[in-house]
Design a protein around this motif. Structure first.
Motif, PDB file in Angstrom:
ATOM      1  N   TYR A 186       0.818  -1.217   0.000  1.00 31.96           N
ATOM      2  CA  TYR A 186       0.000   0.000   0.000  1.00 31.96           C
ATOM      3  C   TYR A 186       0.852   1.267   0.000  1.00 31.96           C
ATOM      4  N   VAL A 244       2.142   1.761  -3.546  1.00 26.53           N
ATOM      5  CA  VAL A 244       1.175   2.326  -4.487  1.00 26.53           C
ATOM      6  C   VAL A 244       1.141   3.844  -4.345  1.00 26.53           C
ATOM      7  N   GLU A 245       1.190   4.338  -3.112  1.00 23.14           N
ATOM      8  CA  GLU A 245       1.249   5.786  -2.881  1.00 23.14           C
ATOM      9  C   GLU A 245       2.538   6.363  -3.452  1.00 23.14           C
ATOM     10  N   ALA A 282       2.218   6.564  -7.231  1.00 20.82           N
ATOM     11  CA  ALA A 282       1.393   7.700  -7.646  1.00 20.82           C
ATOM     12  C   ALA A 282       2.182   9.003  -7.568  1.00 20.82           C
ATOM     13  N   ILE A 314      -1.465   6.304 -13.753  1.00 20.48           N
ATOM     14  CA  ILE A 314      -2.210   5.708 -12.656  1.00 20.48           C
ATOM     15  C   ILE A 314      -3.481   6.522 -12.402  1.00 20.48           C
ATOM     16  N   GLN A 315      -4.559   5.819 -12.151  1.00 19.20           N
ATOM     17  CA  GLN A 315      -5.808   6.408 -11.687  1.00 19.20           C
ATOM     18  C   GLN A 315      -6.152   5.725 -10.381  1.00 19.20           C
ATOM     19  N   LYS A 316      -6.458   6.505  -9.353  1.00 12.82           N
ATOM     20  CA  LYS A 316      -6.543   5.929  -8.015  1.00 12.82           C
ATOM     21  C   LYS A 316      -7.616   6.631  -7.195  1.00 12.82           C
ATOM     22  N   ASP A 317      -8.384   5.824  -6.463  1.00 13.82           N
ATOM     23  CA  ASP A 317      -9.242   6.363  -5.412  1.00 13.82           C
ATOM     24  C   ASP A 317      -8.955   5.554  -4.153  1.00 13.82           C
ATOM     25  N   ALA A 339      -6.707   1.161  -7.509  1.00 11.98           N
ATOM     26  CA  ALA A 339      -5.732   1.866  -8.341  1.00 11.98           C
ATOM     27  C   ALA A 339      -5.599   1.113  -9.661  1.00 11.98           C
ATOM     28  N   THR A 340      -5.736   1.817 -10.764  1.00 12.27           N
ATOM     29  CA  THR A 340      -5.554   1.236 -12.092  1.00 12.27           C
ATOM     30  C   THR A 340      -4.276   1.817 -12.684  1.00 12.27           C
ATOM     31  N   VAL A 341      -3.319   0.949 -12.968  1.00 14.64           N
ATOM     32  CA  VAL A 341      -2.003   1.374 -13.435  1.00 14.64           C
ATOM     33  C   VAL A 341      -1.800   0.863 -14.856  1.00 14.64           C
TER      34      VAL A 341
END
Length: 262
Positions: A145, A148-149, A152, A190-193, A197-199
């Motif tokens: 996790y 992922v941050e 981004a 990357i698109q993330k909420d 996350a979609t990379v």
């Protein structure tokens, strides 16, 4: 001893989930035209051949007498990911040939060098692949996790970011049980909420494929992190991701290299 260790890790990571300066260099095309450089796209900025090299994963001077048989193959996913980033950041597109570069050619030797460098200083990245493979899904969730941050944040600063994928699981199914079944790819969007996350990635296993994405769940840390998806193809479970160390390098002067389109 360090050279011997590199050779050992080359064997350990040879499959690479194969298909069966401190500042980044500026883009000369962007400087010349004053226009923003186009975004990375695998069909344009990735290599046209797949990550599946015949023979043994040895330096050319040691493997010259070994037969290049398709019975034995290895991957250079880390080298291909780093090299594609190198070409992109230099404002060039990589060579367009769909055939694999011959062992001993400038491009092959460059990919091999970048693969060795992708293991990290003191082989730290290679050891990280091995250590993370042995961890539980819950442990990997806690580790992934923050990565992922970090990814981004890195993509907000840089156009492309190499990442490592933990696919292997001890005792898992064929093709996903050994350290060598892990993988390296190049993230470019990357698109993330708070939940997903979609990379978007360039995956050296799938040349010219702009549709390869990682879909990473961010809610349940006790489950595998997510999947590598391709349109209309079977998904591959991904247990963890992490950002790889990367320093841009000057790609070789290959005849077929050309400025990236504006």
């Amino acid at each position: 001893m360090r050279f011997a260790a590199v050779l050992i890790l080359l064997f350990a990571l040879q499959a690479c989930d194969q298909s069966k300066p401190e500042t980044r260099p500026s883009n000369p095309s962007q400087q010349a035209s004053g226009r923003p450089a186009p975004a990375f796209l695998p069909s344009r900025n990735g290599f046209s051949f797949a990550n599946n090299f015949p023979g043994a994963p040895l330096p050319t001077f040691l493997a010259a007498s070994a037969p290049s048989s398709r019975k034995y193959a290895f991957g250079l996913c880390g080298g291909m990911s780093a090299a594609s980033a190198d070409y992109f950041l230099a404002g060039l597109v990589p060579p367009r040939e769909a055939s694999l570069p011959e062992r001993g050619s400038a491009l092959y030797e460059y990919l091999f060098l970048r693969q060795a460098q992708s293991f990290g200083p003191g082989l730290a990245t290679a050891l990280r692949f091995a250590e993370w493979t042995a961890k539980t899904d819950s442990e990997l969730g806690s580790l992934s996790y923050p990565e992922v941050e970090k990814l981004a944040a890195s993509l907000r600063e840089h156009a492309v970011v190499p990442i490592g994928l933990i696919i292997a699981r001890p005792g898992g199914p064929r093709g996903a049980r050994n350290v060598s079944d892990n993988h390296q790819v190049l993230a470019y969007q990357i698109q993330k909420d708070e939940h997903v996350a979609t990379v978007r990635i360039y995956d050296p296993n799938y040349p010219k494929d702009d549709g390869v994405v990682l879909v990473l769940g961010l809610s349940n840390r006790d489950q595998p992190l997510g999947f590598r998806n391709r349109p209309t193809r079977r998904s591959t479970p991904i247990r963890a991701v992490f950002v790889l160390p990367y320093e841009p390098a000057v790609p070789p002067a290959v005849v077929n290299s050309s400025p990236a389109p504006q």
